[in-house]
Design a protein around this motif. Structure first.
Motif, PDB file in Angstrom:
ATOM      1  N   THR A  30      14.454   8.174   2.682  1.00 42.43           N
ATOM      2  CA  THR A  30      13.750   9.447   2.744  1.00 42.43           C
ATOM      3  C   THR A  30      12.275   9.306   2.388  1.00 42.43           C
ATOM      4  N   GLU A  31      11.911   8.161   1.822  1.00 44.14           N
ATOM      5  CA  GLU A  31      10.529   7.963   1.421  1.00 44.14           C
ATOM      6  C   GLU A  31       9.713   7.452   2.611  1.00 44.14           C
ATOM      7  N   ARG A  32       8.703   8.185   2.985  1.00 39.59           N
ATOM      8  CA  ARG A  32       7.885   7.833   4.143  1.00 39.59           C
ATOM      9  C   ARG A  32       6.684   7.018   3.667  1.00 39.59           C
ATOM     10  N   VAL A  33       6.677   5.746   4.004  1.00 42.73           N
ATOM     11  CA  VAL A  33       5.606   4.859   3.597  1.00 42.73           C
ATOM     12  C   VAL A  33       4.712   4.603   4.802  1.00 42.73           C
ATOM     13  N   ARG A  34       3.428   4.850   4.645  1.00 39.61           N
ATOM     14  CA  ARG A  34       2.493   4.742   5.750  1.00 39.61           C
ATOM     15  C   ARG A  34       1.553   3.554   5.571  1.00 39.61           C
ATOM     16  N   ARG A  35       0.960   3.123   6.648  1.00 38.94           N
ATOM     17  CA  ARG A  35      -0.029   2.050   6.641  1.00 38.94           C
ATOM     18  C   ARG A  35      -1.203   2.459   5.762  1.00 38.94           C
ATOM     19  N   PRO A  36      -1.567   1.641   4.797  1.00 43.54           N
ATOM     20  CA  PRO A  36      -2.642   2.044   3.880  1.00 43.54           C
ATOM     21  C   PRO A  36      -4.006   2.025   4.563  1.00 43.54           C
ATOM     22  N   ARG A  37      -4.881   2.865   4.047  1.00 43.76           N
ATOM     23  CA  ARG A  37      -6.261   2.880   4.517  1.00 43.76           C
ATOM     24  C   ARG A  37      -7.175   2.077   3.602  1.00 43.76           C
ATOM     25  N   ALA A  38      -6.652   1.691   2.450  1.00 41.48           N
ATOM     26  CA  ALA A  38      -7.385   0.863   1.486  1.00 41.48           C
ATOM     27  C   ALA A  38      -6.359   0.089   0.664  1.00 41.48           C
ATOM     28  N   VAL A  39      -6.814  -1.005   0.061  1.00 36.83           N
ATOM     29  CA  VAL A  39      -5.909  -1.855  -0.709  1.00 36.83           C
ATOM     30  C   VAL A  39      -6.572  -2.267  -2.016  1.00 36.83           C
ATOM     31  N   LEU A  40      -5.814  -2.186  -3.104  1.00 34.47           N
ATOM     32  CA  LEU A  40      -6.203  -2.781  -4.375  1.00 34.47           C
ATOM     33  C   LEU A  40      -5.388  -4.064  -4.547  1.00 34.47           C
ATOM     34  N   VAL A  41      -6.061  -5.164  -4.883  1.00 29.54           N
ATOM     35  CA  VAL A  41      -5.374  -6.440  -5.066  1.00 29.54           C
ATOM     36  C   VAL A  41      -5.594  -6.912  -6.496  1.00 29.54           C
ATOM     37  N   GLU A  42      -4.510  -7.177  -7.203  1.00 30.56           N
ATOM     38  CA  GLU A  42      -4.606  -7.677  -8.568  1.00 30.56           C
ATOM     39  C   GLU A  42      -5.173  -9.087  -8.557  1.00 30.56           C
ATOM     40  N   VAL A  43      -6.004  -9.407  -9.544  1.00 32.07           N
ATOM     41  CA  VAL A  43      -6.756 -10.666  -9.522  1.00 32.07           C
ATOM     42  C   VAL A  43      -6.011 -11.817 -10.192  1.00 32.07           C
ATOM     43  N   HIS A  44      -5.743 -11.697 -11.482  1.00 34.90           N
ATOM     44  CA  HIS A  44      -5.240 -12.833 -12.247  1.00 34.90           C
ATOM     45  C   HIS A  44      -3.762 -13.077 -11.967  1.00 34.90           C
ATOM     46  N   GLY A  45      -3.471 -14.168 -11.302  1.00 33.86           N
ATOM     47  CA  GLY A  45      -2.113 -14.500 -10.921  1.00 33.86           C
ATOM     48  C   GLY A  45      -1.821 -14.201  -9.473  1.00 33.86           C
ATOM     49  N   THR A  46      -2.584 -13.279  -8.880  1.00 33.47           N
ATOM     50  CA  THR A  46      -2.366 -12.925  -7.475  1.00 33.47           C
ATOM     51  C   THR A  46      -3.427 -13.566  -6.594  1.00 33.47           C
TER      52      THR A  46
END
Length: 254
Positions: A30-46
């Protein structure tokens, strides 16, 4: 900072359990997940390889495994301070954790040597391809990291990754610390992006859990056979590499 793919403005943004071995479940239908228009990326470890600090522990006569204890203690103490409403620089929290684990035999100079390694962390090999894919698809990406803005931006500059980012958001500039949902709302406000149309990418399950509680699309990267803890919300996107996570986010319905 230089201009990355897609002409992004790379000035950094400032503002004054146990694993069960289960296969990650899919989000509710039931959860509608859409293509993001922006992204946050974690730095340390990612984006950056924190494991490289093990060498600095050896250089000051400490055991490599102490890195894991120090990071866990710093995450605990930083979160606890934030919950009490106490603003604190993450470098200070990390320094306190180093001394607590190292005890009286760890000198100030030795602690400084270890902490200096945060400025020279190497990138994960899959970091640049993922950021390039997002930039080419005209989905702007911001880095989100514990620490001070100048320090995080400098570490990303040293790797060349910062040229693919629209900016950086650092927890020292926020009034909350991930994984608390407020931290993600504040990070989005600092970057001037909408949480409802933003994705968060990390290798840390509890950070992705917090991001999804804040209304963001969550993308979890489980490298090297890591497994999803049973206590977190199943991520919207699960991948084994950053490029795969980026591709899966970009493949979501618009």
């Amino acid at each position: 900072m230089s201009i990355g793919l897609g002409g992004t403005d790379t000035r950094h943004v400032r503002r004054g359990g146990r694993s069960t071995g289960r296969t990650p479940a899919s989000p509710p239908e039931t959860e509608r997940v859409r293509r993001p228009r922006a992204v946050l990326v974690e730095v340390h470890g990612t984006l950056l390889r924190v494991e490289a600090l093990r060498r600095r522990f050896r250089e000051v006569g400490r055991a490599e495994h102490e890195l894991d204890i120090v990071l866990a203690r710093a995450a605990r103490d930083g979160t606890a301070l934030a919950l009490t409403g106490t603003r604190s620089a993450f470098a200070d929290v990390l320094r306190d954790a180093l001394h607590a684990v190292g005890g009286p035999t760890l000198s100030d100079d030795a602690a400084a040597h270890v902490l200096a390694g945060l400025h020279t962390l190497p990138p994960h090999p899959d970091a640049e391809p993922a950021l390039v894919a997002l930039a080419r698809s005209r989905v702007p990406a911001w880095a989100l990291a514990h620490g001070a803005g100048e320090s995080v931006a400098g570490a990303l500059d040293a790797t060349g990754l910062r040229s693919f980012l629209r900016g950086t958001v650092a927890t020292d500039d926020l009034a909350a610390v991930p994984p608390h949902p407020d931290a993600f709302h504040l990070a989005c406000a600092a970057a001037r992006i909408d949480p409802a149309t933003t994705a968060f990418v990390s290798t840390q399950p509890f950070l992705v859990h917090g991001a999804q509680k804040a209304g963001l699309v969550g993308a979890l990267v489980l490298r090297e056979g890591e497994q999803l803890p049973s206590t977190v919300t199943p991520p919207h996107v699960t991948a084994t590499t950053l490029p795969d996570a980026a591709a899966r986010l970009l493949a979501l319905p618009a």
